[in-house]
Design a protein around this motif. Structure first.
Motif, short mmCIF file in Angstrom:
data_model
loop_
_atom_site.label_atom_id
_atom_site.label_comp_id
_atom_site.label_asym_id
_atom_site.label_seq_id
_atom_site.Cartn_x
_atom_site.Cartn_y
_atom_site.Cartn_z
N GLY A 163 42.32 76.74 70.98
CA GLY A 163 43.15 77.13 69.99
C GLY A 163 42.68 76.50 68.48
O GLY A 163 43.31 76.61 67.36
N SER A 164 41.85 75.41 68.76
CA SER A 164 41.22 74.70 67.44
C SER A 164 40.31 75.58 66.64
O SER A 164 39.80 76.55 66.94
N PRO A 165 40.25 75.01 65.08
CA PRO A 165 39.26 75.96 64.60
C PRO A 165 37.85 75.97 65.07
O PRO A 165 37.19 76.88 64.93
N TRP A 224 46.71 73.15 62.80
CA TRP A 224 46.34 74.13 64.09
C TRP A 224 47.04 73.74 65.33
O TRP A 224 47.06 74.39 66.16
N GLY A 225 47.73 72.41 65.44
CA GLY A 225 48.28 72.19 66.70
C GLY A 225 47.75 70.87 67.43
O GLY A 225 48.31 70.52 68.46
N GLY A 226 46.81 70.33 66.81
CA GLY A 226 46.03 69.16 67.29
C GLY A 226 45.44 68.34 66.34
O GLY A 226 45.89 68.41 65.18
N ARG A 227 44.71 67.13 66.58
CA ARG A 227 44.22 66.35 65.67
C ARG A 227 43.03 66.69 65.15
O ARG A 227 42.33 67.30 65.63
N GLY A 228 42.80 66.15 63.91
CA GLY A 228 41.47 66.35 63.18
C GLY A 228 41.58 67.97 62.46
O GLY A 228 42.46 68.78 62.51
N LEU A 229 40.51 68.17 61.79
CA LEU A 229 40.19 69.46 60.97
C LEU A 229 39.38 70.23 61.89
O LEU A 229 39.48 71.50 61.46
N LEU A 230 38.79 69.69 62.90
CA LEU A 230 37.89 70.66 63.83
C LEU A 230 38.24 70.82 65.31
O LEU A 230 38.31 72.01 65.53
#
Length: 235
Positions: free
Chosen positions: A153-155, A222-228
């Motif tokens: 689900g991350s970018p 997005w629901g997690g850590r970081g931008l990626l």
């Protein structure tokens, strides 16, 4: 105390001390290998400093001017000197690599111009030029990082990145200028909310590798850590 509790020193490479190497005499292939070797040694030497809880700028003396007894002062000094030399070597290698690529493109432009002015050779000249262009593109797109993991689900996941993919370019960042992936981090921070083209190579099986151009949009929330939402490791 006889036992050395710290990480052992890293053996010096061919650029240690003595007369500086003349990188101008190396071929592009040799320069590429030298770049990799220097970066690997710099990473190892950085680990030596980290193992002693110090870096390139920490004081090696106590407040009253005595050598610190919690670190191997001699080793840290030797390691720092080696790092400085390697950083200078790395700058020189990058300078000649970039010069070689610029010269190559200039030669291609001159060849294109000559081919355009000669009607009799127009059918054969471009084919060699195309081959040279592809060769140069191959040098620029040498893989420099590998995707170690991708969060669902991350970018990165939405862009289509998968664990095991190797990165050929990340926006304007490539193997020549990624600086141990620090430039990738800068590109991500500077392009939050904007699409970055990521060129990847994906090994489908032992004989097949697929080349992909993915559009990745760094974003928060997005629901997690970081931008990626992925972990990259340098090759």
């Amino acid at each position: 105390m006889d036992d050395n509790i710290h990480t052992p020193t890293i053996s010096s490479g061919p650029t240690s001390g003595g007369v500086p190497r003349d990188f101008s005499k190396l071929s592009m292939e040799d320069l590429m290998q030298e770049k990799t070797r220097i970066e690997e040694e710099l990473s190892a030497l950085s680990g030596v400093l980290s193992s002693q809880g110090t870096n390139m700028t920490n004081s090696l003396t106590t407040f009253d001017g005595f050598p610190r007894d919690d670190i191997d002062v001699a080793q840290v000094r030797t390691t720092r000197v080696r790092i400085i030399r390697l950083r200078n070597d790395h700058k020189d290698v990058m300078k000649y690599l970039e010069k070689g690529l610029h010269d190559h493109f200039a030669n291609l432009q001159r060849t294109n111009g000559a081919g355009a002015g000669a009607a009799d050779t127009s059918s054969t000249q471009p084919s060699a030029t195309v081959g040279d262009s592809l060769s140069t593109a191959g040098m620029l797109e040498t893989p420099f990082a590998k995707v170690n993991s991708v969060a669902p689900g991350s970018p990165a996941d939405q862009a289509g990145l998968k664990a095991g993919d190797t990165i050929r370019s990340f926006g304007e960042v490539n193997w020549l200028n990624h600086e141990r992936l620090s430039k990738v981090a800068e590109a991500v921070q500077q392009n939050e909310g904007r699409a970055l083209t990521v060129k990847v190579a994906r090994k489908e099986d032992s004989l097949t590798t697929t080349e992909l151009d993915l559009q990745l949009i760094p974003r928060r929330n997005w629901g997690g850590r970081g931008l990626l939402g992925c972990h990259l490791v340098p090759l």
